[in-house]
Design a protein around this motif. Structure first.
Motif, short mmCIF file in Angstrom:
data_model
loop_
_atom_site.label_atom_id
_atom_site.label_comp_id
_atom_site.label_asym_id
_atom_site.label_seq_id
_atom_site.Cartn_x
_atom_site.Cartn_y
_atom_site.Cartn_z
N LEU A 151 -9.45 -1.88 23.05
CA LEU A 151 -10.53 -2.52 22.30
C LEU A 151 -11.76 -2.80 23.16
O LEU A 151 -12.82 -3.14 22.63
CB LEU A 151 -10.04 -3.83 21.64
CG LEU A 151 -9.58 -4.99 22.52
CD1 LEU A 151 -10.74 -5.79 23.08
CD2 LEU A 151 -8.69 -5.90 21.68
N SER B 78 -1.13 -5.82 17.20
CA SER B 78 -1.90 -5.32 16.06
C SER B 78 -2.90 -6.38 15.56
O SER B 78 -3.97 -6.03 15.06
CB SER B 78 -0.97 -4.91 14.92
OG SER B 78 -0.14 -6.00 14.52
N THR C 209 -5.88 -6.03 18.49
CA THR C 209 -6.52 -4.73 18.67
C THR C 209 -6.97 -4.13 17.34
O THR C 209 -8.09 -3.61 17.23
CB THR C 209 -5.56 -3.75 19.36
OG1 THR C 209 -5.15 -4.32 20.61
CG2 THR C 209 -6.22 -2.42 19.62
N ASN C 210 -6.12 -4.21 16.32
CA ASN C 210 -6.41 -3.52 15.06
C ASN C 210 -7.11 -4.40 14.05
O ASN C 210 -8.15 -4.02 13.49
CB ASN C 210 -5.12 -2.94 14.47
CG ASN C 210 -4.38 -2.06 15.46
OD1 ASN C 210 -3.21 -2.29 15.75
ND2 ASN C 210 -5.05 -1.07 16.02
N PHE C 211 -6.58 -5.60 13.78
CA PHE C 211 -7.16 -6.46 12.76
C PHE C 211 -8.48 -7.07 13.22
O PHE C 211 -9.49 -7.01 12.53
CB PHE C 211 -6.19 -7.57 12.36
CG PHE C 211 -4.97 -7.05 11.64
CD1 PHE C 211 -5.02 -5.93 10.84
CD2 PHE C 211 -3.75 -7.70 11.77
CE1 PHE C 211 -3.90 -5.45 10.18
CE2 PHE C 211 -2.62 -7.23 11.12
CZ PHE C 211 -2.70 -6.11 10.32
N TYR D 232 -10.40 -6.35 15.99
CA TYR D 232 -11.42 -5.46 16.55
C TYR D 232 -11.51 -4.11 15.83
O TYR D 232 -12.30 -3.26 16.24
CB TYR D 232 -11.15 -5.24 18.04
CG TYR D 232 -11.84 -6.27 18.91
CD1 TYR D 232 -12.99 -5.95 19.62
CD2 TYR D 232 -11.36 -7.57 18.98
CE1 TYR D 232 -13.63 -6.90 20.39
CE2 TYR D 232 -12.00 -8.53 19.75
CZ TYR D 232 -13.13 -8.19 20.46
OH TYR D 232 -13.76 -9.14 21.23
N GLY D 233 -10.71 -3.92 14.79
CA GLY D 233 -10.88 -2.75 13.94
C GLY D 233 -10.51 -1.42 14.55
O GLY D 233 -10.95 -0.37 14.06
N GLN D 234 -9.71 -1.43 15.61
CA GLN D 234 -9.28 -0.16 16.18
C GLN D 234 -8.26 0.53 15.26
O GLN D 234 -7.43 -0.14 14.65
CB GLN D 234 -8.66 -0.38 17.56
CG GLN D 234 -9.64 -0.88 18.60
CD GLN D 234 -10.74 0.14 18.89
OE1 GLN D 234 -10.47 1.32 19.06
NE2 GLN D 234 -11.97 -0.34 18.93
N ILE D 235 -8.33 1.84 15.16
CA ILE D 235 -7.43 2.59 14.30
C ILE D 235 -6.05 2.64 14.95
O ILE D 235 -5.92 3.10 16.10
CB ILE D 235 -7.96 4.02 14.08
CG1 ILE D 235 -9.33 3.96 13.40
CG2 ILE D 235 -6.99 4.85 13.25
CD1 ILE D 235 -10.05 5.29 13.34
N PRO D 236 -5.01 2.15 14.28
CA PRO D 236 -3.68 2.08 14.90
C PRO D 236 -3.20 3.41 15.46
O PRO D 236 -2.59 3.45 16.53
CB PRO D 236 -2.78 1.59 13.76
CG PRO D 236 -3.69 0.81 12.86
CD PRO D 236 -5.00 1.52 12.93
N THR E 228 -4.52 4.02 19.02
CA THR E 228 -4.44 2.94 20.00
C THR E 228 -3.89 3.43 21.34
O THR E 228 -4.50 3.20 22.40
CB THR E 228 -3.57 1.79 19.46
OG1 THR E 228 -4.21 1.23 18.31
CG2 THR E 228 -3.42 0.69 20.51
#
Length: 237
Positions: A61, A92, A95-97, A99-103, A106
């Motif tokens: 991220l 998740s 990193t994902n929720f 900061y919006g990174q695509i799982p 990752t």
């Protein structure tokens, strides 16, 4: 809260603890440590001897791996070699929720960022880096870390076999974060040590670390209640 923790760290140094570890989480009051680099720099100024480990930076991220390499190299200099660098993949939630990174990307982003950082620390000359997510014609990390070839690397994890293998590929410390008691933790780490043997690696105790949540209360029942609340909060936040 920050000052209370720093006072505890200073007491830990006074009574003989070896070090402390700071983590990284986002979008929640859990840990209140959005930037372990910022907090660690402050703790470094307040202590003299403690090793300063971090369960961050969350590589997928962060804006640019070179920035991470530069900041950690600065911290290693500022702490006179007390830094233990950590490179978590990240939860998740963070990193994902947050900061919006695509799982699905990752781990791919993580590995590329790791490779740039390690090469930036090791290289004596500027170099070009042509990755999938990062392209630079001129990578030139200054200052370099004091510790050679680099600060110790701890990789926090929750049981992923991919993380086991990543640690073994690079001879990093696998740091298991236990939230569900020592029995489950022992079972998981038994699996890790079986993986170590299968890969033909030595059984150095420095290959693994173990973090266990501990609750202290007047009675066992109250300690169990506090521990359950902590676990429910973390995994439902």
């Amino acid at each position: 809260t920050y000052e209370n923790h720093v006072e505890q760290f200073q007491l830990m140094e006074e009574v003989g603890f070896d070090g402390v570890c700071l983590n990284e989480h986002h979008g929640s009051p859990y840990s209140l440590d959005n930037s372990p680099n910022v907090f660690l720099a402050y703790v470094a100024a307040k202590t003299k001897r403690l090793k300063l480990a971090m369960a961050g930076n969350l590589l997928p991220l962060h804006g640019h791996p070179l920035r991470v390499a530069e900041e950690l190299a600065m911290l290693d200099n500022l702490t006179r070699g007390r830094l233990i660098a950590g490179f978590p993949v990240g939860t998740s939630m963070d990193t994902n929720f947050c900061y919006g990174q695509i799982p699905a990307l990752t781990r791919d982003k993580y590995r590329e960022a790791h490779d740039m950082i390690m090469k930036a620390w090791a290289s004596e000359e500027p170099f070009a880096f042509d990755g999938k997510y990062n392209q630079l014609r001129w990578v030139n990390c200054w200052p370099k870390p004091i510790q050679k070839p680099h600060p110790p690397i701890y990789i926090p994890g929750g049981g992923s076999i991919e993380t086991w293998d990543f640690c073994l590929d690079h001879d990093y410390n696998y740091s298991y974060l236990s939230f569900f008691g020592y029995l489950r933790g022992k079972s998981l780490l038994d699996g890790y040590w079986e993986r170590v043997a299968k890969r033909g690696k030595d059984e150095s105790p420095y290959r693994a670390a173990f973090a266990q949540i501990i609750c202290v209360a007047d009675t066992d029942a109250e300690a169990e209640r506090l521990y359950a609340e902590h676990c429910l909060y973390f995994f439902n936040r």
